[in-house]
Design a protein around this motif. Sequence first.
Motif, PDB file in Angstrom:
ATOM      1  N   LYS A 162      10.220  -4.657   6.594  1.00 45.25           N
ATOM      2  CA  LYS A 162      10.215  -4.521   8.052  1.00 45.25           C
ATOM      3  C   LYS A 162       9.110  -5.315   8.748  1.00 45.25           C
ATOM      4  O   LYS A 162       9.296  -5.768   9.880  1.00 45.25           O
ATOM      5  CB  LYS A 162      10.115  -3.048   8.437  1.00 45.25           C
ATOM      6  CG  LYS A 162      10.308  -2.798   9.932  1.00 45.25           C
ATOM      7  CD  LYS A 162      10.376  -1.325  10.231  1.00 45.25           C
ATOM      8  CE  LYS A 162      10.553  -1.096  11.726  1.00 45.25           C
ATOM      9  NZ  LYS A 162      11.759  -1.721  12.269  1.00 45.25           N
ATOM     10  N   PRO A 163       7.921  -5.536   8.121  1.00 46.42           N
ATOM     11  CA  PRO A 163       6.864  -6.254   8.848  1.00 46.42           C
ATOM     12  C   PRO A 163       7.264  -7.643   9.321  1.00 46.42           C
ATOM     13  O   PRO A 163       6.707  -8.140  10.298  1.00 46.42           O
ATOM     14  CB  PRO A 163       5.718  -6.325   7.834  1.00 46.42           C
ATOM     15  CG  PRO A 163       5.931  -5.140   6.967  1.00 46.42           C
ATOM     16  CD  PRO A 163       7.414  -5.007   6.835  1.00 46.42           C
ATOM     17  N   SER A 189       0.637  -5.570   9.477  1.00 51.44           N
ATOM     18  CA  SER A 189       1.850  -5.012  10.077  1.00 51.44           C
ATOM     19  C   SER A 189       2.391  -3.852   9.241  1.00 51.44           C
ATOM     20  O   SER A 189       2.797  -2.819   9.770  1.00 51.44           O
ATOM     21  CB  SER A 189       2.905  -6.102  10.214  1.00 51.44           C
ATOM     22  OG  SER A 189       4.079  -5.589  10.794  1.00 51.44           O
ATOM     23  N   LEU A 190       2.390  -3.991   7.929  1.00 46.44           N
ATOM     24  CA  LEU A 190       2.885  -2.924   7.064  1.00 46.44           C
ATOM     25  C   LEU A 190       2.008  -1.690   7.171  1.00 46.44           C
ATOM     26  O   LEU A 190       2.495  -0.557   7.181  1.00 46.44           O
ATOM     27  CB  LEU A 190       2.943  -3.428   5.616  1.00 46.44           C
ATOM     28  CG  LEU A 190       3.455  -2.426   4.584  1.00 46.44           C
ATOM     29  CD1 LEU A 190       4.891  -2.006   4.915  1.00 46.44           C
ATOM     30  CD2 LEU A 190       3.363  -3.009   3.174  1.00 46.44           C
ATOM     31  N   VAL A 240       9.468  -2.073   3.199  1.00 47.28           N
ATOM     32  CA  VAL A 240       8.519  -3.151   2.901  1.00 47.28           C
ATOM     33  C   VAL A 240       8.932  -4.474   3.525  1.00 47.28           C
ATOM     34  O   VAL A 240       8.112  -5.390   3.657  1.00 47.28           O
ATOM     35  CB  VAL A 240       8.352  -3.327   1.381  1.00 47.28           C
ATOM     36  CG1 VAL A 240       7.659  -2.125   0.780  1.00 47.28           C
ATOM     37  CG2 VAL A 240       9.712  -3.574   0.716  1.00 47.28           C
ATOM     38  N   TYR A 288       1.090  -9.870   7.203  1.00 44.77           N
ATOM     39  CA  TYR A 288       2.049  -8.943   6.609  1.00 44.77           C
ATOM     40  C   TYR A 288       1.372  -7.617   6.264  1.00 44.77           C
ATOM     41  O   TYR A 288       1.907  -6.542   6.525  1.00 44.77           O
ATOM     42  CB  TYR A 288       2.667  -9.572   5.367  1.00 44.77           C
ATOM     43  CG  TYR A 288       3.534  -8.622   4.570  1.00 44.77           C
ATOM     44  CD1 TYR A 288       4.867  -8.427   4.910  1.00 44.77           C
ATOM     45  CD2 TYR A 288       3.013  -7.911   3.485  1.00 44.77           C
ATOM     46  CE1 TYR A 288       5.667  -7.546   4.194  1.00 44.77           C
ATOM     47  CE2 TYR A 288       3.802  -7.022   2.776  1.00 44.77           C
ATOM     48  CZ  TYR A 288       5.131  -6.842   3.128  1.00 44.77           C
ATOM     49  OH  TYR A 288       5.913  -5.953   2.433  1.00 44.77           O
ATOM     50  N   SER A 289       0.175  -7.703   5.690  1.00 46.38           N
ATOM     51  CA  SER A 289      -0.545  -6.483   5.286  1.00 46.38           C
ATOM     52  C   SER A 289      -0.890  -5.623   6.503  1.00 46.38           C
ATOM     53  O   SER A 289      -0.728  -4.393   6.480  1.00 46.38           O
ATOM     54  CB  SER A 289      -1.831  -6.860   4.533  1.00 46.38           C
ATOM     55  OG  SER A 289      -1.530  -7.608   3.379  1.00 46.38           O
ATOM     56  N   SER A 341       8.573  -6.132  14.344  1.00 46.51           N
ATOM     57  CA  SER A 341       8.437  -7.043  13.204  1.00 46.51           C
ATOM     58  C   SER A 341       7.929  -8.395  13.671  1.00 46.51           C
ATOM     59  O   SER A 341       8.275  -8.864  14.755  1.00 46.51           O
ATOM     60  CB  SER A 341       9.799  -7.211  12.511  1.00 46.51           C
ATOM     61  OG  SER A 341      10.275  -5.967  12.056  1.00 46.51           O
TER      62      SER A 341
END
Length: 808
Positions: free
Chosen positions: A541-542, A626-627, A539, A623-624, A782
């Motif tokens: 890593k993004p 990338s994750l 979690v 973030y969302s 990232s």
Amino acid sequence: MDAFGRMTFTCISMALSEFYVTNDKYRTKLSLTSRDSKNDVVGAAAAGLDLLKNVEVQAIIGPVYSSQANFLISLGLKAKVPIITFSATSPSLSSLRSPYFIQATLKDSSQVGAIVAIIQAFGWREVVTIYENTEFGEGIIPFLTDALEKVKVRVPYRSVIQTSATDDQILAELYKLMAMQTRVFIVHMLNPLASRLFTKVEQLGMMSKDYAWIITDSITNDLNSMNPSVIASMLGVIGVKPYVPNTKELDDFITRYKKRVLQSNRKALGVDIYGLWAYDSAIALAMAAETAGLKNLTYQETNTSTNSTDLEAIGVSISGPELIQALSNITFRGLAGDFRLVDGQLQAPPYEIVNMVGPGARGIGYWTKENGIINKLNFTSSSTNEYSTSKSNLGPTIWPGDESFPPKGWVVPTRGKKLKVGVPVKDGFTDFVRVTWNSDNSTTVEGYCIDVFDAVMAALPYGVPYEYIPFATTDHKMAGDYNALTQQVYLGNYDAVAGDVTILANRSQYVDFTLPYTESGVSMVVPIQHDKSKNTWLVFKPLTRELWFTTFFSCVAIGCLVWFLERDVNTEFSGSPLHEFGMIFWFAFSTMVFAHRERVISNCARFLLIIWLLAVFVLTQSYSASLTSILTIQKVEPAVTDINELIRNKEYVGYSNTSFVFGFLKKMEFDASRLRSFKSAEEMDELLSKGSANGGIAAAFHEIPYIKLFLGKYCSKYMMAGPTYKAEGFGFVFPIDSPLVPDVSREILNVAEGQKMVEIETTWLGDKTKCPDLNSLLPPKSLGLSSFRGLFIMVGIAGVLALIFRFF
């Protein structure tokens, strides 16, 4: 005193008689004493010795042949008597460096530049020289060969013909030339042998399409004495000859010469350039004798014993040094052009390029040392044009076979043999080359490389018969690696190689490659790393570590600013110190998920909060995304991406046993004991599946075409990773300077740009679109601070402005 000798002697006699009629006040006059050399070296030596010993002449004109001049030059040096030749053209004569030798003719090497320029103009890459086996014939060859080598033109064969050769011997040599692929010939010989040669050339059909013949000025200057039937057999021949200005004085002299010949009732040749040089030589000598003002015309006797030979008894001319000094400085406009000597050599004029058409030669251009091939001569102004070898500067040209287009200069050898094309015998990756032995021990050769070669050869504008020869042992195994295969072309065992042979610098030192017909490069194949979802810290890593820390400190800073702006006007932000401290962190981090419930009263805090919430929105959405990407394609991450990691961990890596990659890996500082070879795609898969710790390999290195073929079959298990190292791809192999190379390379480009190449790739390498490009599915990197620097700067500015408005 043959026909040539009578012609030149007549020119010398006319020169002196006409010169003294014009210059009747001269105090010193030349008197001619003639001797017949009997067309022989010994006869010329005897005649020269007689003139020096018994007549005590002050100069000698006329050693006709280069072989005759050698001895006379030594005699002249001993007696200090000038020796002047108007027809001995061998360049080797100047190497004797005698100050008493005057070469009042052009050295054969003077025309080398013109001949080479013609060859360059038509793009010929190979020529064969044909010359007579005499000092005259051999004299030009070193100069011609060196000049051709400088422009990268090969001389694969030198044809030497004896002057005494029979017709059968000449035919045998011509048959040998017909069996070669080179079709450009440079002929350098004297008239008698040249006439016999071209008669046989015409009889054998070698004066036809595909042939190009270039003759030196020894033949071109002597066309007047050739039989008309011989000249008729030379249609399309290109020649060079010294340029002679067409002046009124020359026309008048030729008229007077013809009249004198008629009066003598003796047959004589028409005047050629050697007769003009003989005329100019006599004029120069007459002018030098007057300039020197010779008075003592005797010889100084030498001290000799009673038993001395005739050679030892030759005296020394007292006036010789003065005469040779005066002669060296004489310059005038002669019948053949400007007469000027430098170091005893007549300075070369421009050369005229002629084309044999019909009954004679027609001028098609000129060559000068300064400007190369030009269409017209311009003596009135100095030209600043660059040196040119363009065939567009030549006039219309007729080629052998009455063709209007120049021949390409080579053909497939006519020995009845096909082009021998070597092919590798492979245990693996047979989609590129596959050799199958039939029951009758014949072979079937097929594959991607073979189909490309067939398509390219079929696209050539001319037919090239060829056959495939497997490079194999008696038990049908490959007879060596690819270096050994390419060396077979250098050794002459194969005429070419068609296969998956990589273009390498060390191989190109002894063979020539065509342009590559595949993609180039060397890369690494590694297993796909699975179950990335089990990573506990996925979690985080993004975002990079720097971005996490910057976001954390920004939250704290915003919480402090809002508390500071609201505590005096808003009861929700006031209270005990512990309550206020908790409010700072609660409010700041609750804004990250938009969960804050506290009202904000001051306008400064509201302004700051608007900017901060905008930044929070951008951060959370990024973030969302990338994750989501990481969780979606997490299963296609390569197990290894860093080659240095393989070296550092002493992992086993694989390479093809027939490829050059082994040497490449050693240069990359891999331990040779950690390298394992494989022969096929199946063996490569087996080693990768085992892994380095279980007798397999952690990664396999191979060339891009093989990797694509491998991944087409195993794309669900492996992927290409790491950097791609430069390599030139596959090319077809030919001997160095093979005339096929440029044509085959040109057709490779045409085939590669057409539908044919797509069909061949689909047939042998499969439809690559069925296997996704795993490199495009790698987890995204990232998100770093650099991507949001502007956003944080905007928040910082908003905070500073809020504080300023709060106090003012």
